[in-house]
Every structure is written in structure tokens, then in C-alpha cells.
Design a protein around this motif. Structure first.
Motif, short mmCIF file in Angstrom:
data_model
loop_
_atom_site.label_atom_id
_atom_site.label_comp_id
_atom_site.label_asym_id
_atom_site.label_seq_id
_atom_site.Cartn_x
_atom_site.Cartn_y
_atom_site.Cartn_z
N THR A 82 0.86 -1.25 0.13
CA THR A 82 -0.09 -0.12 -0.07
C THR A 82 0.87 1.40 -0.10
O THR A 82 1.95 0.87 0.09
CB THR A 82 -0.91 -0.06 1.21
OG1 THR A 82 -0.37 0.31 2.53
CG2 THR A 82 -1.85 -1.46 1.14
N ARG A 83 0.28 2.39 0.12
CA ARG A 83 1.08 3.44 0.07
C ARG A 83 2.13 3.69 1.17
O ARG A 83 3.22 4.26 1.10
CB ARG A 83 0.17 4.86 -0.13
CG ARG A 83 0.83 6.13 0.17
CD ARG A 83 -0.25 7.39 -0.42
NE ARG A 83 -0.68 7.00 -1.72
CZ ARG A 83 -1.62 7.83 -2.06
NH1 ARG A 83 -1.97 9.10 -1.53
NH2 ARG A 83 -2.24 7.49 -3.60
N SER A 84 1.63 2.99 2.33
CA SER A 84 2.40 3.32 3.57
C SER A 84 2.96 1.88 4.29
O SER A 84 3.48 2.04 5.18
CB SER A 84 1.55 4.03 4.79
OG SER A 84 0.43 3.25 4.90
N GLN A 85 2.42 0.92 3.53
CA GLN A 85 2.66 -0.53 4.45
C GLN A 85 3.15 -1.58 3.27
O GLN A 85 2.78 -1.74 2.23
CB GLN A 85 1.36 -0.89 5.30
CG GLN A 85 0.97 0.13 6.25
CD GLN A 85 -0.11 -0.34 6.76
OE1 GLN A 85 -1.17 -1.09 6.21
NE2 GLN A 85 -0.28 -0.40 8.16
N TYR A 112 4.48 -4.12 8.03
CA TYR A 112 5.49 -3.31 8.13
C TYR A 112 5.60 -1.81 7.58
O TYR A 112 4.44 -1.68 6.70
CB TYR A 112 6.78 -4.02 7.71
CG TYR A 112 7.36 -5.25 8.06
CD1 TYR A 112 8.11 -5.11 9.02
CD2 TYR A 112 6.48 -6.47 7.74
CE1 TYR A 112 8.58 -6.69 9.43
CE2 TYR A 112 7.08 -7.73 7.84
CZ TYR A 112 7.98 -7.84 8.93
OH TYR A 112 8.52 -9.05 9.33
N GLU A 113 6.13 -0.85 7.94
CA GLU A 113 5.89 0.36 7.46
C GLU A 113 6.67 0.46 6.25
O GLU A 113 7.87 -0.08 6.10
CB GLU A 113 6.45 1.48 8.47
CG GLU A 113 5.88 1.72 9.61
CD GLU A 113 6.25 2.74 10.34
OE1 GLU A 113 7.40 3.41 9.94
OE2 GLU A 113 5.92 3.09 11.50
N ARG A 114 6.26 0.86 4.97
CA ARG A 114 6.85 0.71 3.77
C ARG A 114 8.11 1.92 3.96
O ARG A 114 7.78 3.10 4.12
CB ARG A 114 6.02 1.37 2.81
CG ARG A 114 6.65 1.52 1.33
CD ARG A 114 5.50 1.60 0.26
NE ARG A 114 6.00 1.79 -1.25
CZ ARG A 114 5.49 1.91 -2.28
NH1 ARG A 114 4.19 1.42 -2.19
NH2 ARG A 114 5.90 1.84 -3.47
N ASP A 116 10.89 4.72 2.94
CA ASP A 116 10.84 5.68 1.87
C ASP A 116 11.57 5.35 0.94
O ASP A 116 12.60 4.98 0.75
CB ASP A 116 11.59 7.03 2.53
CG ASP A 116 10.61 7.69 3.61
OD1 ASP A 116 9.36 7.53 3.72
OD2 ASP A 116 11.12 8.53 4.40
N TRP A 118 10.87 2.94 -1.19
CA TRP A 118 10.77 1.62 -1.53
C TRP A 118 9.96 1.23 -2.76
O TRP A 118 8.83 1.97 -3.07
CB TRP A 118 10.19 0.78 -0.33
CG TRP A 118 10.35 -0.76 -0.71
CD1 TRP A 118 11.36 -1.55 -0.34
CD2 TRP A 118 9.40 -1.60 -1.23
NE1 TRP A 118 11.17 -2.92 -0.57
CE2 TRP A 118 9.90 -3.04 -1.37
CE3 TRP A 118 7.97 -1.45 -1.94
CZ2 TRP A 118 8.96 -3.85 -2.09
CZ3 TRP A 118 7.40 -2.32 -2.44
CH2 TRP A 118 7.94 -3.55 -2.55
#
Length: 306
Positions: A82-85, A112-114, A116, A118
Motif C-alpha cells: 500500500t502507500r504506507s505499508q 511493516y512500514e513501507r 521511503d 521503496w
């Protein structure tokens, strides 16, 4: 990081969230399932994705614990972005023996947090690999439909034994898994003093396919190989072990020393599993297959107790 074990079981399934603990690490997952001593289940019939347990333990009170420690890029983990994960999904499954209780499926999720910047890895379409190392090889005795591990390793004479082998490709370009050699022996470690019976020799010739009903099965993917081995008369009354040398190879560079051949009784000839147009590579199966010396991408050995 966030770890979320989920539960989805058809009644009357006795497993609960308290029975399963999951720890999502840095690229790895540790999962433990605790089985009550009153539960009529066999934790050895449990799978995480397609992976067998790393270990099983029995505690003094009679409780059993089945443990997995695997990488996120193994065991058929599915990744959602997703945009953040970064979200990794899999399932803990248990296939029960008839009459011993229900089967169940237990979803597992790691979030997990995505990082920056990635982005999913991209690979060059040009094959430019010279060598690989550190590949993981697997081998097991399966049910007749290859859907899960066999519930028993005892087979009557003449029965067809389903064997599966695989190599975890990770980020590598497609690799072709081959069984270069397989023998049956009476010892878990090959010993010159023990009895030995050749099954696959000559760089991939399935000898037992000519003598019996043994045969390779069509591939679903190049990183796996399936076969039926007909149980034969060997070391009666003793434990039998199947030893195999597994090789990961360039799919475009098969030769007489790196192949998968079995004998077709209908056509009365040796056939190449992966490309019948190259059946000539199997012509040496009746004599000696001499091949040019070339290093394989990786290899491993495996031993299966029957």
C-alpha cells in the motif's frame, strides 16, 4: 513493525488465538503453535504455506509445541503493498487424519512500514548469471495428489510413493531443479558397508522407470520436480532411506549430464521430461553419460526415511 495473527476455523475447531504466537522480525517470521495434551491432533501435519515445521517439542505436562522460523521470501508468503505499508500474508494449515478431528486454516499477517523510496525489485530480462550460492533445497514424501506431506512413510511392495523436491529461488532468475542422483540405502548417512540400490543415475536417468511404474510427473514450475517411485523389494525388514543430489541449473543449458529422463514403455524409448524435442540427451541412459564440465548454479543433498 506490527504482527497480526488471525484465526479462521470451521467448527468444531479447537485452535484459538492463544494457541498461536507470531513474531514478525526483520525479514523473518517466528511462529509457535501450542497443542493441548487433550487435543487429538498431530502437530507434524501442520504447514506454514508449503513449509514443514522447523521443530516440534513435547513439554512435561504433555503439551506439544510446533515451531516455524522462516524467511518472508519463503513458504509462499504473499506480499501486498500500500502507500504506507508492506503486508505479508500466509496461512498455517492443519490436515487431520480421518477420524482424528477437524482440519483448519489459520491466517498469518505481518505488517511493516513501507520504507521511503521503496519500490518492488525489477530484474533484467537478459540471462547473465555465472554462479549462485546459498539456495535452499527441499524434499519430501507427499500425499498422492502432492497437496501436503504424507501421513505415513510406510508403503506396501508395489505402491507408488509420491516424492517432491524444490529449490527456493528467492530473487534469482528461473532455475531448473534436477535430481542428478538418487539411491536407496539402509543407513541415514551413505556408508560403503551398507546396502545401496540405484534409482536415478547418469546425471538424471530414472532407472526405475524402466524396471517398474516409476515416472516423473509434468512440472508445474521449473523450481520443483515431482515423481512417483514404485516401492521395490529391497532390504526387507530394515528401514530404507532415499538419498538424492539436487541441482539447480540454467533451464536453457541442459546436457547429457544435467537432465531429467524417464523411460516410456508405450514408446519403448527414453524421454526428456522438460523438452521432448531434445530426447537425444537421454540416449546415453543405457550406457554412460559423459558431459562437458560446467559448474551448476547450486546443488544440495537430501535424505528421506521410508
Amino acid at each position: 513493525m506490527v504482527c497480526m495473527p488471525l484465526s479462521s476455523c470451521p467448527a468444531p475447531c479447537s485452535v484459538s488465538l492463544a494457541d498461536v504466537t507470531v513474531d514478525c522480525g526483520n525479514g523473518t517470521v517466528s511462529l509457535k503453535w501450542t497443542v493441548s495434551r487433550l487435543s487429538n491432533v498431530d502437530p507434524n501435519l501442520c504447514l506454514l504455506g508449503h513449509c514443514l515445521p522447523t521443530s516440534t517439542s513435547v513439554w512435561p505436562g504433555g503439551e506439544q509445541e510446533v515451531s516455524f522460523y522462516v524467511r518472508l521470501d519463503d513458504c509462499y508468503f504473499r506480499r501486498m503493498v500500500t502507500r504506507s505499508q508492506l503486508i505479508y500474508l500466509n496461512e498455517l494449515t492443519y490436515t487431520s487424519v480421518p477420524g482424528s478431528g477437524p482440519s483448519f486454516s489459520h491466517p498469518v499477517m505481518c505488517i511493516y512500514e513501507r520504507p521511503d523510496g521503496w519500490a518492488p525489485p525489477l530484474y533484467s530480462p537478459v540471462w547473465s548469471v555465472h554462479s549462485y550460492s546459498g539456495l535452499d533445497f527441499f524434499m519430501g514424501i507427499m500425499k498422492d495428489d502432492f497437496s501436503s506431506p504424507a501421513e505415513s512413510t510406510t508403503f506396501p511392495l508395489g505402491a507408488l510413493i509420491p516424492l517432491w523436491a524444490g529449490v527456493h529461488q528467492a530473487a534469482h532468475l528461473p532455475l531448473l531443479l534436477l535430481l542428478e542422483e538418487c539411491v536407496a540405502s539402509t543407513t541415514p548417512e551413505l556408508d560403503p558397508s551398507g546396502q545401496v540400490f540405484p534409482i536415478i543415475t547418469n546425471g538424471g536417468c530414472f532407472l526405475d522407470s524402466k524396471m517398474g511404474k516409476s515416472r516423473f510427473q509434468p512440472r508445474a514450475q521449473t523450481s520443483e520436480i515431482k515423481l512417483f517411485l514404485q516401492a521395490f523389494k529391497f532390504a526387507l525388514g530394515l528401514d530404507v532411506y532415499i538419498h538424492c543430489k539436487l541441482v539447480a541449473w540454467d533451464p536453457q543449458s541442459m546436457d547429457v549430464g544435467k537432465k531429467a529422463c524417464h523411460y516410456s514403455k508405450q514408446l519403448q524409448r527414453w524421454e526428456l521430461l522438460d523438452d521432448p524435442s531434445q530426447n537425444a540427451l537421454c540416449n546415453c541412459c543405457e550406457s554412460e553419460c559423459r558431459h562437458r564440465k560446467r559448474r551448476s548454479l547450486a546443488s544440495g543433498t537430501s535424505c528421506l526415511p521410508l
